[in-house]
Write an enzyme that holds these catalytic residues in place. Structure first.
Site: not given
Ligand code: ZN
Length: 516
Positions: A210, A239, A257, A259, A261, A341, A387
């Protein structure tokens, strides 16, 4: 267990202040329990559950009486060192499962058996897809076939980005500590981050993508006309999970991911969520999943942002699911401190649930990292950040796919789609020729075809390739060679008979087009 269940003893709960509970267990000589309770914050209460003479600490809830535990099975025994330290005493752990009815117990045991057969770690080895190695615990070594599957998923998702108004970006892997201080990660999750340093500066491997997207957003002045602005990335995150919690490619330390945004205004949340849910449904269906469970997580007690913003955001999330015709559950208070979310959970072929998709509203990070756009009023505003990830971690998703399909991946994803086998040497050249033709037979992609021209019995070759769960095995003997045809066997030992090459190309093209 049988004895206890037959006694049908009531299970009762009582609550003690922490210190009293510590003293109570000490007086019984239960020093381990006293130690566990001692670690709870002072002033907290502790709940205890009793059945007969046995009383133990537990958060609960429990069944009302032991008579409810008639349908059980003890699963395994394991020794565990107290606090995981081998210098401590070894304790014995007994695992069991209990169900309301015999049927439910049986269903659960069948599911476990089926899950073991489908275990992606076992199939990953048998199908030569990937392995995990001591040289880098919790990260995946992808073998050629596994990487082909990966590429299939990534390229499919890339097309999803392209067709749905996302611009693909790529941020750096290592970012300055100062950035993670601003996002709050350094404070909260430092122990779960891999860090490094260079020229007296501290860095962390990114645990999320992000902030990178905000830094890209912040380049140049953005206007309200630019919103909604959608960035997508196949972002690799690290992680630092304890090695004890790792599980094949499902729980790893390095994952990628899909991912995305979306930078937008509050008014955009609703239409963006409607479009996103439709997209997610299509993606899941294409991968063979039809059952999705929808959950909306709402405001927690400690949160940032005005109640008015939360009202709007929560309403938009729920309204988007209503407009999409989805029934959903609400998890009150389960939202993040920075916004509510939607969680999208897949149900797999044996009834297990996997939360993969997410759509998260964020009122916080754009402010923290100084993201702004010039509004219609000429003033500067912070955008809302959404997100979102559809498959989530690609590693985990591929693990789920392998287990869902028990290794028999649909033709469009299968690392090898067709194997061509000759019966005798006399058809070797014919097989080579057909394989070359097949590879190039579709206009926009190469078919993944191998030949097996070994001097082995055809039954053995067929068996070996069947074990690899290939969608199609084509066999050519003299008859087929003369006719310019192939004998087609589909997965599951289905004999489809002799076909011309064109007829087979049509068949496999249809499978791929329909994501079969
Ligand atoms: Zn994010």
């Amino acid at each position: 267990m049988t004895e206890l269940a037959n006694k049908d003893e009531p299970v009762t709960r009582r609550v003690l202040p922490r210190d009293e509970a510590v003293a109570y267990f000490k007086s019984l000589g239960e020093h381990y329990k006293a130690e566990i309770i001692g670690a709870i914050a002072p002033g907290e209460d502790v709940s205890l559950y009793r059945e007969g003479k046995f009383e133990d600490l537990c958060r609960g809830p429990h069944v009302p009486s032991t008579g409810k535990l008639k349908h059980f099975k003890l699963m395994k025994l394991a020794g565990a060192y107290w606090r995981g330290d081998h210098r401590n005493e070894m304790l014995q752990r007994i695992y069991g499962t209990a169900w309301a009815t015999k049927d439910e117990l049986q269903q659960h045991l069948t599911m476990l058996e089926e899950a073991e057969k489908r275990d992606h770690r076992k199939l990953g080895r048998e199908l030569d897809l990937f392995h995990i190695d001591e040289h880098s615990p919790g990260t995946v070594f992808w073998h050629p076939k596994g990487w082909t599957v990966w590429q299939g998923v990534e390229q499919y998702m890339r097309k999803v980005y392209q067709d749905n108004g996302y611009q693909e970006v790529k941020g750096p892997q290592i970012l300055d500590k100062g950035l993670w201080e601003k996002t709050g990660h350094w404070d909260k999750y430092r122990d779960n981050m891999f860090t490094t340093e260079s020229e007296k500066r501290d860095y962390a491997l990114k645990p999320m993508n992000c902030p990178g997207h905000i830094i890209i957003f912040n380049q140049g002045i953005k206007s309200y006309r630019d919103l909604p602005l959608r960035y997508g990335e196949f972002g690799q995150c690290h992680r630092n999970e304890p090695t004890g919690g790792l599980h094949g490619i499902m729980r790893v330390r390095a994952f990628t991911q899909d991912d995305g945004h979306i930078f937008c205004t509050e008014a955009h949340i609703l239409p963006e969520c409607v479009a996103y849910t439709a997209l997610l449904q299509k993606v899941y269906a294409d991968f063979g999943f039809k059952n999705i469970i929808y959950k909306v997580a709402t405001r927690p007690e400690s949160r940032i942002g005005s109640d008015e913003s939360w009202d709007k955001a929560e309403h938009a999330l729920m309204e988007s699911l209503r407009l999409s015709g989805c029934e959903f559950e609400i998890s009150p208070g389960d939202g993040a401190f920075y916004g509510p979310k939607i969680e999208y959970t897949l149900k797999d072929a044996i009834g297990r649930q996997w939360q993969c998709g997410t759509m998260q509203v964020d009122f916080s990070m754009p402010q923290r990292l100084g993201a702004e756009y010039v509004g219609e009023d000429g003033a500067r505003h912070n955008p809302v950040m959404l997100h979102r990830a559809i498959v989530g971690s690609l590693e985990r998703f591929i693990g789920i796919l392998v287990e869902e399909h028990a290794g028999a991946l649909p033709t469009w994803l299968a690392p090898v789609q067709v194997a061509l086998l000759n019966i005798t040497d006399a058809q070797a050249d014919y097989c080579r020729e057909i394989a070359a033709k097949l590879k190039k037979s579709l206009p926009n992609q190469e078919l993944r075809v191998i030949t097996d021209l070994r001097n082995e019995k055809i039954t053995r070759k067929i068996r070996e390739h069947s074990m690899q769960k290939l969608p199609y095995i084509l066999v050519a003997g003299d008859k087929e060679k003369e006719a310019g045809a192939v004998a087609v066997r589909a997965r599951g030992n289905l004999d489809l008979g002799v076909m011309s090459l064109d007829a087979f190309v049509q068949k496999i093209a249809g499978d791929i087009a329909h994501k079969l």
